[in-house]
Design a protein around this motif. Structure first.
Motif, mmCIF file in Angstrom:
data_model
loop_
_atom_site.group_PDB
_atom_site.id
_atom_site.type_symbol
_atom_site.label_atom_id
_atom_site.label_comp_id
_atom_site.label_asym_id
_atom_site.label_seq_id
_atom_site.Cartn_x
_atom_site.Cartn_y
_atom_site.Cartn_z
ATOM 1 N N TRP A 255 0.833 -1.207 0.000
ATOM 2 C CA TRP A 255 0.000 0.000 0.000
ATOM 3 C C TRP A 255 0.868 1.258 0.000
ATOM 4 O O TRP A 255 0.585 2.209 -0.732
ATOM 5 C CB TRP A 255 -0.906 -0.018 1.228
ATOM 6 N N TYR A 256 1.919 1.262 0.794
ATOM 7 C CA TYR A 256 2.848 2.393 0.833
ATOM 8 C C TYR A 256 3.518 2.594 -0.528
ATOM 9 O O TYR A 256 3.626 3.729 -1.024
ATOM 10 C CB TYR A 256 3.889 2.129 1.924
ATOM 11 N N THR A 257 3.915 1.495 -1.166
ATOM 12 C CA THR A 257 4.541 1.598 -2.485
ATOM 13 C C THR A 257 3.551 2.119 -3.512
ATOM 14 O O THR A 257 3.904 2.966 -4.355
ATOM 15 C CB THR A 257 5.078 0.220 -2.919
ATOM 16 N N GLY A 258 2.314 1.641 -3.469
ATOM 17 C CA GLY A 258 1.305 2.142 -4.396
ATOM 18 C C GLY A 258 1.010 3.617 -4.199
ATOM 19 O O GLY A 258 0.840 4.368 -5.173
ATOM 20 N N MET A 259 0.974 4.063 -2.937
ATOM 21 C CA MET A 259 0.717 5.476 -2.664
ATOM 22 C C MET A 259 1.898 6.364 -3.054
ATOM 23 O O MET A 259 1.740 7.583 -3.189
ATOM 24 C CB MET A 259 0.389 5.659 -1.180
ATOM 25 N N LEU A 260 3.090 5.767 -3.211
ATOM 26 C CA LEU A 260 4.250 6.561 -3.638
ATOM 27 C C LEU A 260 4.171 6.948 -5.108
ATOM 28 O O LEU A 260 4.882 7.875 -5.534
ATOM 29 C CB LEU A 260 5.542 5.783 -3.385
ATOM 30 N N PHE A 261 3.340 6.283 -5.895
ATOM 31 C CA PHE A 261 3.257 6.603 -7.317
ATOM 32 C C PHE A 261 2.828 8.051 -7.558
ATOM 33 O O PHE A 261 3.502 8.765 -8.316
ATOM 34 C CB PHE A 261 2.316 5.624 -8.021
ATOM 35 N N PRO A 262 1.716 8.532 -6.968
ATOM 36 C CA PRO A 262 1.375 9.949 -7.198
ATOM 37 C C PRO A 262 2.417 10.900 -6.631
ATOM 38 O O PRO A 262 2.712 11.934 -7.250
ATOM 39 C CB PRO A 262 0.017 10.111 -6.492
ATOM 40 N N ALA A 263 3.008 10.583 -5.457
ATOM 41 C CA ALA A 263 4.034 11.453 -4.883
ATOM 42 C C ALA A 263 5.267 11.501 -5.784
ATOM 43 O O ALA A 263 5.855 12.577 -6.006
ATOM 44 C CB ALA A 263 4.408 10.961 -3.486
ATOM 45 N N ALA A 264 5.676 10.339 -6.311
ATOM 46 C CA ALA A 264 6.835 10.317 -7.203
ATOM 47 C C ALA A 264 6.544 11.064 -8.498
ATOM 48 O O ALA A 264 7.417 11.767 -9.032
ATOM 49 C CB ALA A 264 7.226 8.868 -7.493
ATOM 50 N N ALA B 171 13.229 20.114 -0.083
ATOM 51 C CA ALA B 171 14.592 20.329 -0.562
ATOM 52 C C ALA B 171 15.011 19.293 -1.585
ATOM 53 O O ALA B 171 15.982 19.509 -2.325
ATOM 54 C CB ALA B 171 15.565 20.313 0.615
ATOM 55 N N PHE B 172 14.314 18.172 -1.647
ATOM 56 C CA PHE B 172 14.715 17.085 -2.544
ATOM 57 C C PHE B 172 13.460 16.419 -3.090
ATOM 58 O O PHE B 172 13.052 15.353 -2.630
ATOM 59 C CB PHE B 172 15.597 16.086 -1.796
ATOM 60 N N PRO B 173 12.813 17.000 -4.114
ATOM 61 C CA PRO B 173 11.552 16.453 -4.633
ATOM 62 C C PRO B 173 11.677 15.065 -5.254
ATOM 63 O O PRO B 173 10.661 14.393 -5.453
ATOM 64 C CB PRO B 173 11.132 17.483 -5.695
ATOM 65 N N LEU B 174 12.890 14.625 -5.553
ATOM 66 C CA LEU B 174 13.060 13.304 -6.144
ATOM 67 C C LEU B 174 13.073 12.190 -5.100
ATOM 68 O O LEU B 174 13.198 11.014 -5.459
ATOM 69 C CB LEU B 174 14.356 13.249 -6.958
ATOM 70 N N ALA B 175 12.971 12.523 -3.814
ATOM 71 C CA ALA B 175 12.996 11.502 -2.757
ATOM 72 C C ALA B 175 11.866 10.484 -2.913
ATOM 73 O O ALA B 175 12.107 9.274 -2.782
ATOM 74 C CB ALA B 175 12.928 12.169 -1.381
ATOM 75 N N PRO B 176 10.617 10.879 -3.204
ATOM 76 C CA PRO B 176 9.574 9.855 -3.408
ATOM 77 C C PRO B 176 9.870 8.923 -4.572
ATOM 78 O O PRO B 176 9.549 7.736 -4.518
ATOM 79 C CB PRO B 176 8.307 10.681 -3.648
ATOM 80 N N LEU B 177 10.492 9.444 -5.634
ATOM 81 C CA LEU B 177 10.820 8.592 -6.774
ATOM 82 C C LEU B 177 11.877 7.558 -6.391
ATOM 83 O O LEU B 177 11.761 6.373 -6.747
ATOM 84 C CB LEU B 177 11.306 9.455 -7.937
ATOM 85 N N LEU B 178 12.905 7.987 -5.669
ATOM 86 C CA LEU B 178 13.922 7.048 -5.219
ATOM 87 C C LEU B 178 13.320 6.007 -4.270
ATOM 88 O O LEU B 178 13.661 4.821 -4.324
ATOM 89 C CB LEU B 178 15.065 7.789 -4.525
ATOM 90 N N ALA B 179 12.417 6.462 -3.392
ATOM 91 C CA ALA B 179 11.758 5.521 -2.475
ATOM 92 C C ALA B 179 10.902 4.521 -3.237
ATOM 93 O O ALA B 179 10.853 3.328 -2.895
ATOM 94 C CB ALA B 179 10.908 6.300 -1.468
ATOM 95 N N LEU B 180 10.209 4.977 -4.273
ATOM 96 C CA LEU B 180 9.371 4.079 -5.076
ATOM 97 C C LEU B 180 10.212 3.013 -5.765
ATOM 98 O O LEU B 180 9.879 1.814 -5.721
ATOM 99 C CB LEU B 180 8.591 4.894 -6.107
ATOM 100 N N LEU B 181 11.300 3.424 -6.406
ATOM 101 C CA LEU B 181 12.162 2.457 -7.078
ATOM 102 C C LEU B 181 12.741 1.456 -6.084
ATOM 103 O O LEU B 181 12.836 0.251 -6.373
ATOM 104 C CB LEU B 181 13.284 3.187 -7.813
#
Length: 962
Positions: A363-372, A736-746
């Motif tokens: 669920w956490y990984t799925g919710m990271l998609f819109p944030a990423a 400060a680092f908007p790419l953090a959700p993308l890195l977390a998703l990957l």
């Protein structure tokens, strides 16, 4: 003999082994339920004894007497650790139950005998494995424990290891009667009637529309993320109503086969429940398997995996050989990384607690998609607007602006245009969309938690956890040993139990809190050391031989400091684990859950502070308290505090977060999978060297599982901790680092399959345990969500240049007073944000070695620095300007408005989103009503059938209700 009972007593005295029978109050015991097998010597077989009469006599006396043959068995049977009962490399039974004897002429299935999942008879499935060493001196405790295990009705076999004759495996099997008895005591819910679905009334017009939509969907490609249920029939949902198992109402339940009615995970859980309540020595507290594992009587205890996870045949053509193979193919294999998780299969095999962890992780990984996606959009927005950014243009064109040195003596003067690249990189993360993204992430954290509560409620309903309550927990042995002299009555059970005085508890908590405070001080000291390293190294790199490092001394300092900080973090984590363990044991928690919650809170606090302390320093303290040229603030009146880069401090924060996040996740993934892989490979290598490849493949399942790595001693703690720390990185400094959700998703897409592979292939099968939610971690997530709002407000207001630019655009720029804030309004911002310094005002220890003549051919008179201060020739030289106070007031106002606005949105969302979906609430009420009706109808149907049978047989009874 004169009577059957007398003959039976004569025969009993001459038998070599008798199954232990426990009839504990079973007045309705039937002859076919005894399953008593007697091994009679040849001379006794000649006796004219009618054994049917003997069993009838036993049935008559069993109503009033509880029969236990433990004492007789202890006299007549040899020691359970006797080597004469073991045959190395053979499946030899030392059981006193039915598994010891094989019926002559009955063929045992060869497949079941060789796969290592059954007793020697090929009928009794192994539900649990105990492992001990013959050289262990705790022989007497094991004998008593195993004798009491048989008294509870469990069947037992022993087997020596093929690789080490000192290692003994104890195989346990629970018969149907034992499973039914304890399933009723444990309130295990089992299926009793298929669900009935009622469709709402539809109008013809709506039916036509639905047909057209379904026809249109037929042309569309199938959803690739869904699992193929046609080729994997085991993924069919269990569409049955469930109820607590009851032996009196056993006819209500759907029982096609008694051997498979209770699945393997449930059988292992029941056996473990029994083992936790069996005594091994005289005494009130000498009870349970956990104590025997802690004192070394047994080396290991685990349920078996269901065979191999690999197969020569394809799962699509031949089907899955077992649930472990099915999980590997449709969950742990890298080829299905894009598919949904088969959570029902995970729950069936590993239990609800592990199933809930993977459900939360998914669920956490799925919710990271819109944030990423939004974070990537913010980054790409910065890329597309880079050439139109007025601030970066002015920085790149400022060849005539000379900046003051950033360190003492060795740092040279530099043109502002030399930081053009850093200004452009800063714009990628600090642009007009950053504030929107910070608000979005704060709202996202709330939506994630609120919708997880709804998702958890659906899972709890599907997995029959709604009405499940944890049993009264046992007291920890350490607590009992410490406070056994002082007792009081338990208000729930009404039994006396050890009691910890309030004063003793408070004193221990104070000492523990002091230890936590001391370790936090150690973290601060480590950060202080990193600060000193940065201050000293920047001057060293500025005087370095290589031009690449000399020209980028500040970036080199930041990069090396982050790497050193990461090494310190990993070293301190090892220390923190030992300290947290010591402090938690010092507190003497009463139960295991209290111990787990206390240890979890300490470890999270330690690791969170350890991981984020340097990030907090860079975000909120770096370059804020340095003074100004000519009056620098110094550490211990020696080292000048580090300044931000001329393009701003945000680039340092981005580097810190990016490096720490990538290195931490890479290291965690290696330790989670690489370390067990290496250990298991080394074990297999030794076995191949000693016994060869052919012999290794013939090892029974218990031998293979014993050679696997045991699950972490703290359960799912490490898995949850890694994800919670990542959640903190994703939300706390995301501005400060908007790419953090993308890195977390990957990372999480890989993490799910890594954890699945680890559970299925590298670890012993953990005991299936139940849980209703993720426990204390949910409260920690809520705390991180609140902290993220505050930190992002300060990052935007203090660390980034968003507020100074906004003040300049509306107050001091070309568009002042016009209510506009476009790029044309930012003309002249760079010059307005820099103050002037007279080079002759430098302190002696700060004066640079070069005089700046390389820029204009003559010594420099003035240099610029980032601050809002008056020029040197003003009435109050180097005092704060009015613009500084405007910026400060705007920053404080933004923090207050941002926090209140976001908190209001968070609370509004929490209020609007109910914890329980409406359709689920209706389904629960409907199911409760239907279950009552079905139970009544089934009971009425049974009574009517019994009445018809009695009338048919000509019998009648007054007591018709059972």
């Amino acid at each position: 003999p004169e009577s059957p009972l007398a003959g039976f007593s004569t025969t009993l005295s001459q038998t070599t082994s008798i199954s232990s029978i426990s009839l504990e109050g079973r007045e309705d015991l039937q002859v076919n339920q005894l399953e008593t097998q007697i091994w009679i010597k040849p001379d006794i077989q000649k006796t004219d004894v009618d054994f049917s009469e003997i069993l009838n006599a036993i049935q008559e006396i069993a109503k009033d007497v509880n029969i236990f043959f433990d004492e007789l068995e202890g006299v007549n049977s040899p020691s359970k650790d006797d080597d004469s009962l073991l045959h190395h490399g053979n499946l030899t039974s030392t059981s006193d139950d039915a598994s010891r004897l094989e019926v002559v002429g009955e063929d045992v299935p060869d497949k079941k005998k060789t796969n290592g999942l059954y007793f020697r008879d090929g009928k009794c499935r192994i539900d649990y494995i105990l492992v001990y060493r013959k050289s262990n001196p705790q022989t007497e405790k094991r004998e008593v424990f195993e004798r009491n295990i048989r008294a509870e009705g469990l069947q037992m076999e022993k087997e020596s290891s093929l690789t080490n004759s000192d290692v003994i495996f104890v195989k346990l099997h629970a018969p149907w009667e034992v499973l039914g008895k304890y399933a009723e005591l444990m309130n295990v819910r089992m299926p009793f009637r298929r669900k009935i679905y009622y469709l709402h009334r539809r109008y013809k017009f709506m039916n036509r529309i639905e047909k057209q939509i379904s026809r249109f969907r037929g042309w569309l490609p199938r959803k690739p993320m869904k699992l193929d249920k046609e080729t994997l029939p085991d993924l069919e949902d269990n569409d049955c109503y469930t109820a607590p198992f009851s032996q009196q109402r056993i006819h209500h339940f759907i029982i096609h086969n008694k051997d498979t009615f209770f699945n393997n995970a449930t059988r292992s859980r029941i056996v473990h429940h029994i083992l936790q309540r069996v005594k091994y020595e005289e005494g009130k507290n000498k009870i349970g398997l956990n104590r025997l594992l802690s004192n070394g009587s047994y080396e290991a205890a685990f349920p078996l995996h269901e065979g191999s996870y690999r197969s020569k045949n394809s799962i699509r053509t031949h089907g899955a050989e077992n649930h472990r193979h099915l999980l590997y193919e449709c969950w742990a294999s890298w080829g299905v990384w894009y598919k949904y998780q088969p959570l029902d299969l995970v729950r069936r095999y590993f239990g609800e607690k592990i199933g809930l962890y993977f459900a939360w992780l998914g669920w956490y990984t799925g919710m990271l998609f819109p944030a990423a996606f939004i974070g990537l959009f913010v980054f790409l927005y910065g890329v597309t607007t880079l050439n139109h950014c007025q601030v970066s243009k002015e920085v790149c064109q400022a060849t005539d602006i000379i900046m003051c040195p950033i360190c003492d003596k060795y740092c040279p003067f530099m043109r502002l245009s030399d930081s053009c690249v850093y200004a452009k990189v800063t714009h990628l993360f600090d642009n007009g969309a950053t504030v929107f993204f910070a608000v979005f992430m704060a709202v996202w954290a709330t939506v994630f938690l609120e919708f997880w509560k709804r998702r958890r409620a659906v899972i709890a309903y599907d997995w029959d956890l709604i009405d499940w309550e944890e049993e009264e927990e046992e007291i920890r042995p350490q607590f009992e040993a410490k406070y056994s002299k002082k007792e009081r009555m338990n208000p729930i059970s009404g039994k006396p139990e050890p009691y910890q005085a309030f004063a003793d508890k408070c004193s221990r908590l104070i000492v523990s809190a002091s230890g936590i405070f001391f370790m936090i001080c150690v973290v601060i000291a480590a950060v202080f050391g990193i600060v000193i390293y940065r201050v000293v190294t920047v001057s060293t790199f500025a005087a370095f031989k290589w031009a690449l490092i000399r020209n980028n001394s500040q970036v080199a300092t930041t990069g090396t400091a982050v790497c050193i900080n990461f090494c310190i973090i990993m070293l301190l984590n090892v220390l923190y684990e030992k300290v947290a363990l010591f402090l938690t044991n010092l507190e003497q928690p009463r139960t295991e859950s209290e111990w787990e919650n206390s240890f979890t809170l300490k470890m999270f606090l330690f690791q969170f502070v350890n991981l984020n302390s340097s990030t907090f320093y860079i975000a909120f303290f770096l370059g804020r308290f340095t003074g100004h040229p000519g009056a620098y603030l110094r550490l211990i009146n020696r080292w000048r505090l580090e300044e931000c880069h001329p393009s701003g401090c945000l680039i340092d924060l981005c580097m810190q977060m990016g490096i720490i996040m990538v290195l931490k996740q890479t290291w965690n993934n290696f330790m989670e999978l690489g370390y067990p892989l290496i250990q298991n490979w080394w074990t297999r290598r030794k076995l191949r060297q000693e016994y060869g490849t052919q012999r290794k493949t013939s090892f029974p399942q218990w031998e293979k599982d014993y050679n696997l790595q045991p699950m972490n001693a703290y359960g799912l703690f490490d898995e949850y901790l890694e994800m919670i720390l990542q959640f903190g990185f994703t939300t706390i400094f995301v501005a400060a680092f908007p790419l953090a959700p993308l890195l977390a998703l990957l990372n999480n897409i890989i993490e799910i399959r890594l954890d699945a592979y680890k559970f299925v292939t590298q670890w012993r099968r953990p005991l299936a345990s139940r849980a209703k939610d993720i426990g204390i971690w949910y409260g920690i997530l809520e705390g991180i969500g609140i902290l993220s709002v505050i930190t992002n407000a300060f990052v935007i207001a203090v660390t980034s240049d968003f507020i100074p630019r906004l003040v300049y655009a509306y107050k001091y720029g070309p568009c002042a007073g016009q209510g506009e804030a476009g790029q044309k309004c930012m003309v002249g911002y760079v010059n307005a944000s820099l103050s002037v310094f007279l080079v002759s005002d430098f302190e002696n220890r700060s004066e640079p070695t070069s005089n700046g003549s390389e820029f204009s051919g003559s010594p420099l008179k003035y240099c610029r620095y980032r601050d809002y201060r008056d020029p040197p020739h003003s009435p109050a030289p180097y005092g704060y300007t009015l613009q500084f106070w405007h910026v400060l007031a705007a920053r404080l106002a933004f923090i207050i408005v941002f926090e209140h606005l976001v908190f209001c949105i968070k609370h509004l969302i929490s209020y609007l989103i109910p914890d329980l979906p409406k359709d689920l609430r209706d389904r629960m009420r409907r199911e409760k009503y239907l279950i009552q009706e079905m139970m009544y109808e089934a009971e009425l149907e049974r009574l009517q059938k019994e009445r018809k049978e009695r009338k048919k047989n000509g019998k009648s009874y007054h007591n018709e209700w059972p």
